[in-house]
Enzyme design. Structure first.
Site, PDB file in Angstrom:
ATOM      1  N   LYS A  32       5.292  -5.005 -38.881  1.00 10.87           N
ATOM      2  CA  LYS A  32       4.172  -4.923 -37.929  1.00 10.87           C
ATOM      3  C   LYS A  32       2.880  -4.925 -38.725  1.00 10.87           C
ATOM      4  CE  LYS A  32       3.386  -4.646 -33.505  1.00 10.87           C
ATOM      5  NZ  LYS A  32       4.139  -5.191 -32.373  1.00 10.87           N
TER       6      LYS A  32
ATOM      7  N   ASP B  74       0.386  -9.429 -30.578  1.00 10.48           N
ATOM      8  CA  ASP B  74       0.565  -8.118 -29.943  1.00 10.48           C
ATOM      9  C   ASP B  74      -0.758  -7.858 -29.219  1.00 10.48           C
ATOM     10  OD1 ASP B  74       2.443  -5.621 -29.891  1.00 10.48           O
ATOM     11  OD2 ASP B  74       0.496  -4.755 -30.309  1.00 10.48           O
TER      12      ASP B  74
HETATM   13  P1  NDP Z   1      -2.704  -7.736 -24.415  1.00 10.95           P
HETATM   14  O1  NDP Z   1      -3.770  -7.494 -25.412  1.00 10.95           O
HETATM   15  O2  NDP Z   1      -2.487  -9.101 -23.897  1.00 10.95           O
HETATM   16  O3  NDP Z   1      -2.914  -6.770 -23.157  1.00 10.95           O
HETATM   17  C1  NDP Z   1      -2.966  -5.393 -23.304  1.00 10.95           C
HETATM   18  C2  NDP Z   1      -3.282  -4.788 -21.957  1.00 10.95           C
HETATM   19  O4  NDP Z   1      -3.167  -3.364 -22.061  1.00 10.95           O
HETATM   20  C3  NDP Z   1      -4.701  -5.062 -21.491  1.00 10.95           C
HETATM   21  O5  NDP Z   1      -4.742  -5.103 -20.111  1.00 10.95           O
HETATM   22  C4  NDP Z   1      -5.451  -3.846 -22.032  1.00 10.95           C
HETATM   23  O6  NDP Z   1      -6.642  -3.560 -21.355  1.00 10.95           O
HETATM   24  C5  NDP Z   1      -4.436  -2.753 -21.796  1.00 10.95           C
HETATM   25  N1  NDP Z   1      -4.669  -1.657 -22.731  1.00 10.95           N
HETATM   26  C6  NDP Z   1      -4.711  -1.735 -24.083  1.00 10.95           C
HETATM   27  N2  NDP Z   1      -4.967  -0.522 -24.614  1.00 10.95           N
HETATM   28  C7  NDP Z   1      -5.095   0.318 -23.549  1.00 10.95           C
HETATM   29  C8  NDP Z   1      -5.362   1.697 -23.424  1.00 10.95           C
HETATM   30  N3  NDP Z   1      -5.539   2.455 -24.509  1.00 10.95           N
HETATM   31  N4  NDP Z   1      -5.394   2.229 -22.180  1.00 10.95           N
HETATM   32  C9  NDP Z   1      -5.206   1.451 -21.084  1.00 10.95           C
HETATM   33  N5  NDP Z   1      -4.950   0.133 -21.138  1.00 10.95           N
HETATM   34  C10 NDP Z   1      -4.887  -0.417 -22.356  1.00 10.95           C
HETATM   35  O7  NDP Z   1      -1.376  -7.137 -25.079  1.00 10.95           O
HETATM   36  P2  NDP Z   1       0.145  -7.443 -24.727  1.00 10.95           P
HETATM   37  O8  NDP Z   1       0.290  -7.662 -23.269  1.00 10.95           O
HETATM   38  O9  NDP Z   1       0.638  -8.454 -25.659  1.00 10.95           O
HETATM   39  O10 NDP Z   1       0.822  -6.064 -25.148  1.00 10.95           O
HETATM   40  C11 NDP Z   1       0.957  -4.967 -24.259  1.00 10.95           C
HETATM   41  C12 NDP Z   1       2.027  -4.026 -24.750  1.00 10.95           C
HETATM   42  O11 NDP Z   1       3.268  -4.734 -24.857  1.00 10.95           O
HETATM   43  C13 NDP Z   1       1.792  -3.423 -26.140  1.00 10.95           C
HETATM   44  O12 NDP Z   1       2.351  -2.126 -26.174  1.00 10.95           O
HETATM   45  C14 NDP Z   1       2.589  -4.348 -27.054  1.00 10.95           C
HETATM   46  O13 NDP Z   1       2.952  -3.704 -28.249  1.00 10.95           O
HETATM   47  C15 NDP Z   1       3.797  -4.595 -26.178  1.00 10.95           C
HETATM   48  N6  NDP Z   1       4.565  -5.783 -26.496  1.00 10.95           N
HETATM   49  C16 NDP Z   1       3.990  -7.028 -26.498  1.00 10.95           C
HETATM   50  C17 NDP Z   1       4.758  -8.132 -26.788  1.00 10.95           C
HETATM   51  C18 NDP Z   1       4.218  -9.507 -26.698  1.00 10.95           C
HETATM   52  O14 NDP Z   1       5.014 -10.451 -26.789  1.00 10.95           O
HETATM   53  N7  NDP Z   1       2.925  -9.696 -26.479  1.00 10.95           N
HETATM   54  C19 NDP Z   1       6.179  -8.000 -27.167  1.00 10.95           C
HETATM   55  C20 NDP Z   1       6.701  -6.673 -27.044  1.00 10.95           C
HETATM   56  C21 NDP Z   1       5.902  -5.622 -26.753  1.00 10.95           C
HETATM   57  P3  NDP Z   1      -8.047  -3.938 -22.036  1.00 10.95           P
HETATM   58  O15 NDP Z   1      -8.194  -5.413 -21.867  1.00 10.95           O
HETATM   59  O16 NDP Z   1      -9.060  -3.147 -21.288  1.00 10.95           O
HETATM   60  O17 NDP Z   1      -7.937  -3.512 -23.481  1.00 10.95           O
END
Ligand code: NDP
Length: 452
Positions: free
Chosen positions: A131, A171
């Site tokens: 990571k 991520d």
């Molecule tokens: P994105 O950056 O595309 O989206 C993240 C989302 O989560 C946004 O809506 C963001 O809001 C919100 N968010 C982030 N931090 C916070 C916080 N502290 N409190 C509230 N909302 C928050 O990321 P992903 O969709 O790719 O990833 C989301 C989760 O899924 C993570 O935990 C990641 O590790 C996990 N994941 C992702 C994978 C992937 O293929 N992308 C694979 C496996 C797991 P804002 O825009 O306001 O920051």
């Protein structure tokens, strides 16, 4: 069986982790959950204890930290911290995403890297755990600034990665735009067009279904879980948090399967759409988040639904909850609200979105619970399929990749129920099942390779 109880030898192992990694609370939390789960397997396999497999597993093989200097649009020099944790390569090259978020630090990346080892083992594909990322915040940055940051990040990272060494992906904060800039700079520095990053654009080596994979995979996993209660997704009310990559495609697959999505959120608040988010409204969200890079509040303004600033979606009545935003977004109180409102299943799209206390409450109340390392493994699994296609020089169709993804999610579910049944005689405990199934594969590979 609880996930927060540690007894005997595993308590000693955990104490050592806390002592050796002071202040890294998220990393401690991830290790604790795994240790509590794998205790029955450790007792059944004393060979792991003798070879100190756990003590080796919790220590990353390599941690790389570096300076990322870049110049913003005002001509001012900015400096961020860059990281790559090469955690474990027992079963394949290091594999795991890059996170760009101001909260990124060593503890967060070690928790994510540690989880990734066991998750990747579950996918059936040969991928080790890694990571990385930076405390850089892509929000409110111009494309030019994001490009400059990504290029500078790769100026250092390229020395440590490679198609057979370490293959980063996206991520939080890293999507197609960032992967493109990172890949371009890697190619320029090395003069090699190789499978060194996944999540690439379809024109330059990406795989169909990769953008959709984590969200779609989550729903395939939830579908399997629901079968334990003879239930289906169709007709269920689904609360989803986040509005990024995972949330968007979890919502899309829910809609396709006949579920009703009532919430989405971002770090500023939650929208509640009692009528349900349909395909048309969802395409607005994709444009809003991926192109305009706006806030979810704008959805409420456009479609006239409710918006709750600084609130999470868990107070709304739903059958299925899919936390897809970030770590520790469901705490004990949130879990209580969900249970009181009759939730029957929780599937973790994000990594470690539920605290240990929340997980224990779900399990104690017979809520089907799909832990992140199993339920969201579809993303990295499809990254593995992207690597595969790059190696053989072919591209599979959407249907082919989607079918493989579905098959992998079913396999992850089956491995988890089989291990849970074998070690704790309870096939519904997917936390224990997923942790043991992943651990056995990595542990056996480490044993076979000797003390390295
Ligand atoms: P994105 O950056 O595309 O989206 C993240 C989302 O989560 C946004 O809506 C963001 O809001 C919100 N968010 C982030 N931090 C916070 C916080 N502290 N409190 C509230 N909302 C928050 O990321 P992903 O969709 O790719 O990833 C989301 C989760 O899924 C993570 O935990 C990641 O590790 C996990 N994941 C992702 C994978 C992937 O293929 N992308 C694979 C496996 C797991 P804002 O825009 O306001 O920051």
């Amino acid at each position: 069986m609880a996930t927060i109880e540690l007894k005997g030898k595993v308590q000693g192992m955990y104490n050592q982790v806390v002592e050796k990694n002071p202040g890294q609370v998220e990393f401690h939390q991830a290790v604790k959950e795994v240790l509590a789960s794998i205790d029955p397997a450790l007792k059944a396999h004393p060979e792991f204890e003798k070879a100190k497999i756990v003590e080796r597993l919790v220590e990353p093989e390599r941690v790389i930290m570096f300076r990322v200097p870049w110049v913003d649009d005002n001509g001012e020099v900015q400096i961020n911290k860059g990281y790559r944790i090469q955690f474990n390569s027992a079963i394949g090259p290091y594999k795991g995403g890059l996170r760009l978020h101001p909260t990124v630090n060593l503890s967060i990346l070690k928790f994510l890297g540690f989880e990734q080892i066991l998750k990747n083992a579950l996918t059936t594909l040969p991928m080790g755990g890694g990571k990385g990322g930076s405390d850089f915040d892509p929000k409110r940055k111009s494309d030019n600034e994001v490009m400059k940051f990504c290029h500078s990040f790769m100026n250092e990272l390229y020395r440590y990665i490679g198609a057979d060494t370490d293959v980063p992906a996206g991520d939080i904060g890293v999507g197609g735009r960032e992967i493109g800039y990172l890949f371009g700079q890697y190619k320029k520095l090395t003069n090699k067009f190789e499978s060194v990053l996944t999540g690439k654009g379809i024109e330059y080596g990406g795989s169909l279904v990769r953008p959709e994979a984590t969200g779609y995979g989550l729903l395939y996993f939830v579908r399997e879980m629901l079968k334990l209660k003879k239930e289906v997704i169709k007709g269920k009310v689904v609360a989803i948090s986040g509005s990024g990559n995972v949330s968007q495609y979890a919502a899309q697959k829910t809609i396709q399967k006949g579920g009703k999505v009532i919430t989405l959120s971002d770090s500023n608040g939650t929208i509640y759409d009692a009528e349900g988010i349909n395909e048309k409204k969802l395409s607005y969200v994709l444009e809003l988040k991926n192109v305009k890079r706006g806030r979810i509040k704008e959805y409420a303004e456009k479609f006239g639904c409710e918006y709750y600033p600084n609130e999470k979606p868990w107070k709304f009545k739903c059958d299925i909850a899919l936390p897809c935003a970030t770590q520790n977004e469901i705490n004990k109180d949130d879990a209580k609200k969900l249970i009181n409102n009759g939730v029957i299943a929780v599937g973790e799209g994000a990594n470690m979105p539920s605290t240990a206390e929340a997980i224990d409450l779900f399990l104690a109340n017979n809520v089907l619970f799909g832990p992140a390392k199993a339920a969201n493994a579809g993303g990295v699994a499809t990254s593995g399929l992207e690597m595969c296609q790059n190696h053989i020089g072919l591209s599979w169709t959407f249907e082919e990749v989607d079918a493989k993804l579905d098959g992998i999610m079913v396999s992850i579910f089956n491995q988890s129920t089989t291990a849970a049944e074998k070690y704790v005689k309870d096939k519904t405990n997917l936390v224990i099942g997923a942790n043991i199934a992943g651990f056995m594969k990595v542990g056996n590979a480490m044993l076979a390779q000797g003390i390295v």
